[in-house]
Design an enzyme around this catalytic site. Structure first.
Site, PDB file in Angstrom:
ATOM      1  N   ASN A   1      -0.078  -8.270 -11.168  1.00  0.00           N
ATOM      2  CA  ASN A   1      -1.381  -7.533 -10.941  1.00  0.00           C
ATOM      3  C   ASN A   1      -0.891  -6.074 -12.082  1.00  0.00           C
ATOM      4  O   ASN A   1       0.527  -5.268 -11.350  1.00  0.00           O
ATOM      5  CB  ASN A   1      -1.495  -7.357  -9.741  1.00  0.00           C
ATOM      6  CG  ASN A   1      -1.976  -5.895  -8.964  1.00  0.00           C
ATOM      7  OD1 ASN A   1      -1.903  -5.136  -7.944  1.00  0.00           O
ATOM      8  ND2 ASN A   1      -3.514  -5.826  -9.546  1.00  0.00           N
ATOM      9  N   GLY A   2      -2.115  -5.395 -12.292  1.00  0.00           N
ATOM     10  CA  GLY A   2      -1.203  -4.050 -12.525  1.00  0.00           C
ATOM     11  C   GLY A   2      -1.619  -4.194 -14.321  1.00  0.00           C
ATOM     12  O   GLY A   2      -1.193  -4.551 -14.854  1.00  0.00           O
TER      13      GLY A   2
ATOM     14  N   CYS B   1       1.123  -0.954   0.185  1.00  0.00           N
ATOM     15  CA  CYS B   1      -0.102   0.430  -0.117  1.00  0.00           C
ATOM     16  C   CYS B   1       0.840   1.342  -0.050  1.00  0.00           C
ATOM     17  O   CYS B   1       1.986   1.485   0.832  1.00  0.00           O
ATOM     18  CB  CYS B   1      -0.683   0.176   0.873  1.00  0.00           C
ATOM     19  SG  CYS B   1      -2.071   1.492   1.581  1.00  0.00           S
TER      20      CYS B   1
ATOM     21  N   GLY C   1      -8.121  -5.401 -10.598  1.00  0.00           N
ATOM     22  CA  GLY C   1      -8.406  -4.692  -9.152  1.00  0.00           C
ATOM     23  C   GLY C   1      -9.497  -3.636 -10.062  1.00  0.00           C
ATOM     24  O   GLY C   1     -10.914  -3.843  -9.829  1.00  0.00           O
ATOM     25  N   ARG C   2      -9.151  -2.370 -10.422  1.00  0.00           N
ATOM     26  CA  ARG C   2      -9.691  -1.461 -11.125  1.00  0.00           C
ATOM     27  C   ARG C   2     -10.793  -1.477 -12.145  1.00  0.00           C
ATOM     28  O   ARG C   2     -11.892  -0.980 -11.638  1.00  0.00           O
ATOM     29  CB  ARG C   2      -8.465   0.184 -11.341  1.00  0.00           C
ATOM     30  CG  ARG C   2      -8.435   0.528 -10.213  1.00  0.00           C
ATOM     31  CD  ARG C   2      -7.276   1.550 -10.434  1.00  0.00           C
ATOM     32  NE  ARG C   2      -5.822   0.843 -11.157  1.00  0.00           N
ATOM     33  CZ  ARG C   2      -4.800   1.281 -11.592  1.00  0.00           C
ATOM     34  NH1 ARG C   2      -4.795   2.719 -11.556  1.00  0.00           N
ATOM     35  NH2 ARG C   2      -4.026   0.347 -12.111  1.00  0.00           N
TER      36      ARG C   2
ATOM     37  N   LYS D   1       1.155  -9.615  -0.898  1.00  0.00           N
ATOM     38  CA  LYS D   1       0.891  -8.891  -1.467  1.00  0.00           C
ATOM     39  C   LYS D   1       2.062  -7.838  -1.518  1.00  0.00           C
ATOM     40  O   LYS D   1       1.797  -7.358  -0.852  1.00  0.00           O
ATOM     41  CB  LYS D   1      -0.889  -8.417  -2.215  1.00  0.00           C
ATOM     42  CG  LYS D   1      -0.911  -7.413  -2.885  1.00  0.00           C
ATOM     43  CD  LYS D   1      -2.034  -6.979  -3.434  1.00  0.00           C
ATOM     44  CE  LYS D   1      -2.370  -5.942  -4.173  1.00  0.00           C
ATOM     45  NZ  LYS D   1      -2.384  -5.145  -3.958  1.00  0.00           N
TER      46      LYS D   1
HETATM   47  C1  LIG Z   1      -9.456   2.090  -4.419  1.00  0.00           C
HETATM   48  C2  LIG Z   1      -8.343   1.249  -4.273  1.00  0.00           C
HETATM   49  C3  LIG Z   1      -8.283   0.774  -2.954  1.00  0.00           C
HETATM   50  C4  LIG Z   1      -7.251  -0.605  -2.683  1.00  0.00           C
HETATM   51  N1  LIG Z   1      -7.623  -0.972  -1.919  1.00  0.00           N
HETATM   52  C5  LIG Z   1      -6.101  -1.814  -1.501  1.00  0.00           C
HETATM   53  C6  LIG Z   1      -5.805  -2.617  -0.349  1.00  0.00           C
HETATM   54  O1  LIG Z   1      -6.209  -2.551   1.044  1.00  0.00           O
HETATM   55  N2  LIG Z   1      -5.103  -3.580   0.070  1.00  0.00           N
HETATM   56  C7  LIG Z   1      -4.427  -4.183  -1.575  1.00  0.00           C
HETATM   57  O2  LIG Z   1      -3.395  -4.733  -1.514  1.00  0.00           O
HETATM   58  N3  LIG Z   1      -4.298  -2.500  -2.877  1.00  0.00           N
HETATM   59  C8  LIG Z   1      -5.326  -1.684  -2.665  1.00  0.00           C
HETATM   60  N4  LIG Z   1      -5.529  -1.528  -3.688  1.00  0.00           N
HETATM   61  C9  LIG Z   1      -4.239  -1.919  -4.963  1.00  0.00           C
HETATM   62  C10 LIG Z   1      -4.901  -2.868  -5.671  1.00  0.00           C
HETATM   63  O3  LIG Z   1      -5.686  -3.867  -5.086  1.00  0.00           O
HETATM   64  C11 LIG Z   1      -3.894  -2.711  -6.849  1.00  0.00           C
HETATM   65  O4  LIG Z   1      -3.249  -3.529  -6.715  1.00  0.00           O
HETATM   66  C12 LIG Z   1      -4.006  -1.624  -7.325  1.00  0.00           C
HETATM   67  O5  LIG Z   1      -4.940  -1.154  -7.673  1.00  0.00           O
HETATM   68  C13 LIG Z   1      -3.294  -2.219  -8.978  1.00  0.00           C
HETATM   69  O6  LIG Z   1      -4.213  -2.942  -9.999  1.00  0.00           O
HETATM   70  P1  LIG Z   1      -5.111  -2.721 -10.819  1.00  0.00           P
HETATM   71  O7  LIG Z   1      -4.487  -1.768 -12.042  1.00  0.00           O
HETATM   72  O8  LIG Z   1      -6.211  -3.734 -11.655  1.00  0.00           O
HETATM   73  O9  LIG Z   1      -6.213  -1.878 -10.721  1.00  0.00           O
HETATM   74  C14 LIG Z   1      -6.644  -1.034  -3.985  1.00  0.00           C
HETATM   75  C15 LIG Z   1      -6.327  -0.159  -4.576  1.00  0.00           C
HETATM   76  C16 LIG Z   1      -7.455   0.851  -5.368  1.00  0.00           C
HETATM   77  C17 LIG Z   1      -7.591   1.616  -6.860  1.00  0.00           C
END
Ligand SMILES: Cc1cc2nc3c(=O)[nH]c(=O)nc-3n(C[C@H](O)[C@H](O)[C@H](O)COP(=O)(O)O)c2cc1C
Length: 330
Positions: A204-205, A102, A228-229, A141
């Site tokens: 991831n990403g 984070c 995620g997003r 993670k």
């Molecule tokens: C609104 C939001 C909240 C997130 N909260 C967490 C979390 O609680 N724990 C975590 O490991 N990553 C958190 N992340 C990161 C996501 O798990 C992920 O690693 C990141 O969004 C990249 O993946 P993506 O491109 O598929 O979104 C958060 C991301 C977003 C956008």
């Protein structure tokens, strides 16, 4: 066949990312229905847990239908972490995931999340102690590193495997990138080529389409993808990707009825989970994505994000179906 310890995930598993204020039970229900293979809770503060904070304890509530599911924790003090693990064990998650990625200030300034990437020895000893304190599989993670000058993710993966983690998910950005720029999956490719790494490595990403999922899976040979997003307001991403993996064909996007039906249920579950006021408020962040790409949606979206009454919201949603169905007929 991808396995986290004894937990079998099958081929090409798609994982829902832990996302604070997003990956709650209402949202997870929709993702699960669309074929997500494994999910994680929002991160939970270990300090909150050991102090019995209601908000943290609520995040531990998982249900049988959600399995396999991991509870994710963040913290930086060894005793608090292992004490929190004891509390979590009672909720019987399939895995306990540690957040070392984070990037947000309120987390890193307390030495948690991505801050641990600056103290690799501590990261390893903390992980070892957590693994030894529980029989539940522990996963991690994390990100590539703190910044571009301190990327040690390959070595870190080896060390964490050595102390007993059962899988790792890597968001292919550094902490200093936050969410900017492109993720760099080449590090993931190198980790997968490293013969010493035998645990599953999840990438991831920026996975936001079936084609990109397939391309990244093939190119970097990761064991599974975490999304995620792209799932926010679009849980169909899971069925689209898994269908593409199985058949090589792209599914059509969800119809307007399907979108509205999903939003109605999401709203209902949200209200059941959080109460009317918070349930309605927290749904507001989802509407933009649920209706992305629809022409002239603004007026309808404004109605959705300003209304505080469930019945009015449902009526607004019905108006959306009507408008876009009529439009598609002319
Ligand atoms: C609104 C939001 C909240 C997130 N909260 C967490 C979390 O609680 N724990 C975590 O490991 N990553 C958190 N992340 C990161 C996501 O798990 C992920 O690693 C990141 O969004 C990249 O993946 P993506 O491109 O598929 O979104 C958060 C991301 C977003 C956008």
């Amino acid at each position: 066949m991808v396995k986290i310890g004894g937990l079998i995930l099958g081929e090409n598993p798609l994982l829902l990312a832990p996302m604070e204020d997003v990956s709650d039970p209402p949202f997870r229900t929709l993702c699960k229905e669309q074929g997500c293979d494994m999910m994680f809770t929002e991160f939970v503060s270990v300090e909150g847990l050991i102090r019995n904070a209601e908000k943290s304890l609520k995040k531990l509530e998982i249900s049988e239908e959600e399995r396999p599911i991991g509870i994710q924790i963040f913290g930086s003090e060894l005793n608090s972490m292992t004490e929190a693990v004891k509390i979590i064990e009672k909720y019987k998650p399939d895995v306990i995931d540690i957040n070392y990625g984070c990037p947000v200030k309120k987390v890193v300034c307390k030495g948690s999340g991505a801050a641990i990437l600056k103290e690799v020895d501590k990261m390893v000893s903390l992980t070892k102690a957590i693994v030894e304190s529980t029989s539940i599989p522990v996963t991690v993670k994390t990100r590539l590193g703190w910044d571009e000058n301190s990327i040690r993710i390959e070595e870190i993966t080896e060390m964490l495997q050595e102390v007993g983690i059962k899988a790792i998910t890597i968001h292919a950005r550094t902490r200093s990138q936050m969410y900017k720029g492109e993720s760099d999956w080449s590090y993931l490719g190198r980790i997968k080529e490293n013969k010493k790494i035998t645990i599953p490595v999840f990438g991831n990403g920026d996975i936001n389409s079936p084609e990109k999922a397939m391309e990244h899976k093939k190119k970097f040979k990761v064991d599974g993808l975490m999304i995620g997003r792209a799932a926010i307001g679009y849980p169909w991403i899971f069925r689209e990707i898994s269908h593409y993996f199985k058949t090589g064909e792209l599914l059509p996007p969800p119809s307007i009825e399907e979108r509205v039906e999903a939003v109605k249920r999401h709203l209902k579950y949200s209200i059941e989970w959080k109460g009317e006021k918070n349930g309605i408020n927290e749904m507001r962040q989802h509407y933009t994505n649920y209706f992305k790409g629809l022409r002239d949606i603004k007026e309808y979206r404004t109605a959705l994000i300003t209304n505080n009454n469930e019945y009015d919201l449902l009526a607004s949603l019905d108006r959306i179906v009507k408008k876009y169905n009529i439009e598609s007929q002319v």
